[in-house]
Each structure stands twice: as C-alpha cells, then as structure tokens.
Enzyme design. Structure first.
Site, PDB file in Angstrom:
ATOM      1  N   GLU A 106       2.609  58.763   4.917  1.00  0.00           N
ATOM      2  CA  GLU A 106       3.917  59.441   4.886  1.00  0.00           C
ATOM      3  C   GLU A 106       4.544  59.345   3.491  1.00  0.00           C
ATOM      4  OE1 GLU A 106       5.048  57.259   8.665  1.00  0.00           O
ATOM      5  OE2 GLU A 106       6.112  59.142   8.919  1.00  0.00           O
ATOM      6  N   GLU A 118       0.348  55.734  14.852  1.00  0.00           N
ATOM      7  CA  GLU A 118       1.594  55.528  15.595  1.00  0.00           C
ATOM      8  C   GLU A 118       1.466  55.828  17.090  1.00  0.00           C
ATOM      9  OE1 GLU A 118       1.422  56.760  12.584  1.00  0.00           O
ATOM     10  OE2 GLU A 118       3.096  56.086  11.374  1.00  0.00           O
TER      11      GLU A 118
HETATM   12  N1  COA Z   1       1.489  45.003   9.182  1.00  0.00           N
HETATM   13  C1  COA Z   1       1.457  43.675   8.936  1.00  0.00           C
HETATM   14  N2  COA Z   1       0.348  43.030   8.524  1.00  0.00           N
HETATM   15  C2  COA Z   1      -0.746  43.753   8.334  1.00  0.00           C
HETATM   16  C3  COA Z   1      -0.788  45.139   8.565  1.00  0.00           C
HETATM   17  C4  COA Z   1       0.398  45.767   8.998  1.00  0.00           C
HETATM   18  N3  COA Z   1       0.467  47.095   9.207  1.00  0.00           N
HETATM   19  N4  COA Z   1      -2.026  45.597   8.298  1.00  0.00           N
HETATM   20  C5  COA Z   1      -2.748  44.524   7.922  1.00  0.00           C
HETATM   21  N5  COA Z   1      -1.973  43.417   7.939  1.00  0.00           N
HETATM   22  C6  COA Z   1      -2.380  42.043   7.599  1.00  0.00           C
HETATM   23  C7  COA Z   1      -3.276  41.443   8.670  1.00  0.00           C
HETATM   24  O1  COA Z   1      -2.505  40.932   9.729  1.00  0.00           O
HETATM   25  C8  COA Z   1      -4.000  40.378   7.881  1.00  0.00           C
HETATM   26  O2  COA Z   1      -3.139  39.267   7.735  1.00  0.00           O
HETATM   27  P1  COA Z   1      -3.737  37.757   7.871  1.00  0.00           P
HETATM   28  O3  COA Z   1      -4.750  37.650   6.755  1.00  0.00           O
HETATM   29  O4  COA Z   1      -2.537  36.899   7.683  1.00  0.00           O
HETATM   30  O5  COA Z   1      -4.373  37.694   9.219  1.00  0.00           O
HETATM   31  C9  COA Z   1      -4.153  41.019   6.500  1.00  0.00           C
HETATM   32  O6  COA Z   1      -3.185  42.064   6.430  1.00  0.00           O
HETATM   33  C10 COA Z   1      -5.509  41.613   6.259  1.00  0.00           C
HETATM   34  O7  COA Z   1      -5.782  42.503   7.334  1.00  0.00           O
HETATM   35  P2  COA Z   1      -7.125  42.428   8.220  1.00  0.00           P
HETATM   36  O8  COA Z   1      -6.813  43.012   9.560  1.00  0.00           O
HETATM   37  O9  COA Z   1      -7.692  41.042   8.182  1.00  0.00           O
HETATM   38  O10 COA Z   1      -8.065  43.381   7.380  1.00  0.00           O
HETATM   39  P3  COA Z   1      -9.272  44.257   7.949  1.00  0.00           P
HETATM   40  O11 COA Z   1      -9.946  44.823   6.754  1.00  0.00           O
HETATM   41  O12 COA Z   1     -10.102  43.461   8.899  1.00  0.00           O
HETATM   42  O13 COA Z   1      -8.590  45.436   8.793  1.00  0.00           O
HETATM   43  C11 COA Z   1      -7.020  47.235   9.165  1.00  0.00           C
HETATM   44  C12 COA Z   1      -7.782  46.364   8.133  1.00  0.00           C
HETATM   45  C13 COA Z   1      -6.100  48.171   8.361  1.00  0.00           C
HETATM   46  C14 COA Z   1      -8.011  48.033   9.997  1.00  0.00           C
HETATM   47  C15 COA Z   1      -6.186  46.327  10.092  1.00  0.00           C
HETATM   48  O14 COA Z   1      -5.499  45.380   9.293  1.00  0.00           O
HETATM   49  C16 COA Z   1      -5.177  47.086  10.913  1.00  0.00           C
HETATM   50  O15 COA Z   1      -5.526  47.729  11.894  1.00  0.00           O
HETATM   51  N6  COA Z   1      -3.878  47.018  10.498  1.00  0.00           N
HETATM   52  C17 COA Z   1      -2.803  47.665  11.221  1.00  0.00           C
HETATM   53  C18 COA Z   1      -2.688  49.135  10.857  1.00  0.00           C
HETATM   54  C19 COA Z   1      -1.550  49.756  11.610  1.00  0.00           C
HETATM   55  O16 COA Z   1      -1.588  49.924  12.816  1.00  0.00           O
HETATM   56  N7  COA Z   1      -0.447  50.062  10.874  1.00  0.00           N
HETATM   57  C20 COA Z   1       0.793  50.493  11.488  1.00  0.00           C
HETATM   58  C21 COA Z   1       0.950  51.956  11.385  1.00  0.00           C
HETATM   59  S1  COA Z   1       2.412  52.483  12.218  1.00  0.00           S
END
Ligand code: COA
Length: 239
Positions: free
Chosen positions: A115, A135
């Site tokens: 966005e 979302e």
């Molecule tokens: N909000 C808060 N923290 C987030 C985040 C988010 N949107 N996305 C990633 N992080 C954090 C993780 O919790 C993790 O923290 P930690 O090391 O303290 O556990 C860190 O960032 C690294 O993320 P991780 O999940 O370990 O990396 P990955 O490469 O395995 O996976 C994603 C990456 C993007 C697939 C996964 O982090 C994810 O699905 N994130 C959420 C995406 C999302 O739904 N965003 C909201 C959109 S409305």
C-alpha cells in the site's frame, strides 16, 4: 529529525532517502513507524532542497512485511490500533507531496508494504521480491488505501484476485500486472533507484511537480477537466 527509532531519514544532494528500519521485524509498519514517517514526510514536503525521494527497507529480508501484527491483532484491540492509524493522515500526507517518490523494494512486500508503494510514483523491485495482501485471510481489509489504490493501478479484476485470495506474486508477475515498473537483480536495485533519482533531481522541479500533478490529480477527473488542468499547469510553467 533526531530521536527516530524505526525510520532513517537522510538527505544527500537534493535526494531524500527514507529507510523503514525494523529489520528484526521485517520492517513491519507499527504505530511508531507511522508517527516517524509522518514527521519525515512533513520535512520532505517543506524542504525545497528535497527534489526526489527514495523509499526502501533496511535489512536483507524485506521492504515491509505489513502492519505490525503484535499491535494489530492482539493487544491493543484491533479497533483501537486501527483507530490510532487513522488519526494521523499519513496517506493524505504522501498524496500531498508533489515531488517524485521512488520505491525500491526487496524481499517481502506485504500488506501496508504494497500500500505504501502505491503512493509512490516509480516502483522498482529486486527479483527476489514477493508481494501479497494477506488482510482478508486475517479477517480484515486493507487500512492504508489499498482497496482503492490497487484497482486504480492494476484494474478491478486483478486487484480482486489478489485481495480476495491473498495469493502472493513473484516479481515477474508483479511487473506483468503493472504493480511495479521494473525488476532488477538485487545488486542493481538501489543503484538504479539512485540513477533515476539523479536524473529527476537535475530536472526543473516545477516541471516535475506539474507533470506529477497533471497525472495524479487528472486521474480523479473527467477527461475534459483533466485537459483543463493540463492547460493550467502548462501555463504556470510558461517562461
Ligand atoms: N508484524 C510483526 N512482526 C512481524 C511481522 C509483522 N507483520 N512480520 C514478521 N514479523 C517478525 C516475526 O514475528 C519474527 O520475529 P521474531 O524473530 O521475534 O520471531 C521476525 O519478524 C522474522 O519473521 P519470520 O516469520 O521469522 O520470517 P520468515 O522468513 O520465516 O517469514 C513472513 C516471513 C513474512 C512469511 C512471516 O513473517 C509472516 O507471515 N509475517 C506476517 C505477514 C503479515 O500477515 N502481515 C500483515 C499484513 S496485514
């Protein structure tokens, strides 16, 4: 401009560099980030030395992994967190700046990451970039304008496909759909953003700003009104 924790703001030779800086959380968009970006965008708007802006994400893994889920879907309750986001019209502030924004995106570009980029004018990504709007799969809808800006950028049907299914796009598909302008090898992403910025900063800032206004504002007008706008803006540049 000091005391910033999650955004880095730098200015060098008429180019502003804005870096989302929470690499440990994949640059997730938090309320703190919103507040700092709001300040930065105000400074950019008011500083005549800034002629072009590059927006990027810190760290190796992400431009921005969307809204901070720890604020968003747990405490504080979603309704308060969402309200807090609306209280500062950061998206209005993006739109109010008639200077060109270049988004240089790598890795994860999710939710508000996409966005935010849709408020930028030239979108570059590296070949490893992955885009998604999760979302709806989380039981919410975009809160940073995505339901409006995405279809305007890539069309209704493509926007619905991406938003309703929450499916992710690789960089090539993002380019094919018009979500990004160019896909580059990772090592070329920032150098290319800087080359474009360098060309833009050497152009007449008034002409750049009028050209941007003509397109951005004109898109919300009928063709007739848009042609009048173009004429007015053109006249304002007459020497
Ligand atoms: N909000 C808060 N923290 C987030 C985040 C988010 N949107 N996305 C990633 N992080 C954090 C993780 O919790 C993790 O923290 P930690 O090391 O303290 O556990 C860190 O960032 C690294 O993320 P991780 O999940 O370990 O990396 P990955 O490469 O395995 O996976 C994603 C990456 C993007 C697939 C996964 O982090 C994810 O699905 N994130 C959420 C995406 C999302 O739904 N965003 C909201 C959109 S409305």
């Amino acid at each position: 401009m000091s005391n910033f924790e999650v955004v880095i703001y730098e200015k060098l030779e008429n180019v502003a560099y804005v870096t989302l800086n929470r690499p440990q959380a994949l640059n997730a968009y938090s309320i703190r980030m919103r507040d700092e970006l709001f300040e930065v965008l105000g400074a950019i708007r008011d500083d005549p030395e800034v002629r072009v802006i590059i927006l990027k994400g810190a760290g190796e893994k992400a431009f921005c992994a969307g809204a901070d889920l720890t604020e968003f879907l747990s405490a504080p309750p979603p309704v308060f967190a969402r309200q807090a986001r609306f209280e500062r019209d950061i998206w209005g502030r993006f739109l109010s700046i008639p200077k060109p924004f270049i988004a240089a995106m790598h890795g994860y570009v999710l939710g508000s990451g996409i966005e935010m980029s849709l408020y930028c004018d030239i979108r570059l990504c590296s070949a490893d970039a992955r885009f998604g709007l999760p979302e709806v799969t989380l039981g919410i809808i975009p809160a940073a304008g995505g339901s409006q800006t995405l279809p305007r950028q890539i069309g209704r049907s493509r926007a619905l496909d991406i938003l309703l299914t929450g499916r992710w796009l690789q960089a090539d598909e993002a380019k094919r759909l018009g979500l990004v302008n160019r896909v580059l090898p990772r090592c070329e992403l920032f150098p290319e953003a800087e080359r474009i910025a360098s060309r833009l900063k050497d152009c007449d800032p008034q002409a750049i700003s009028c050209a941007k206004r003509a397109i951005v504002e004109g898109l919300n007008m009928s063709l007739e009104e848009g042609l009048k706008l173009e004429k007015r803006l053109g006249k304002s540049l007459d020497l």
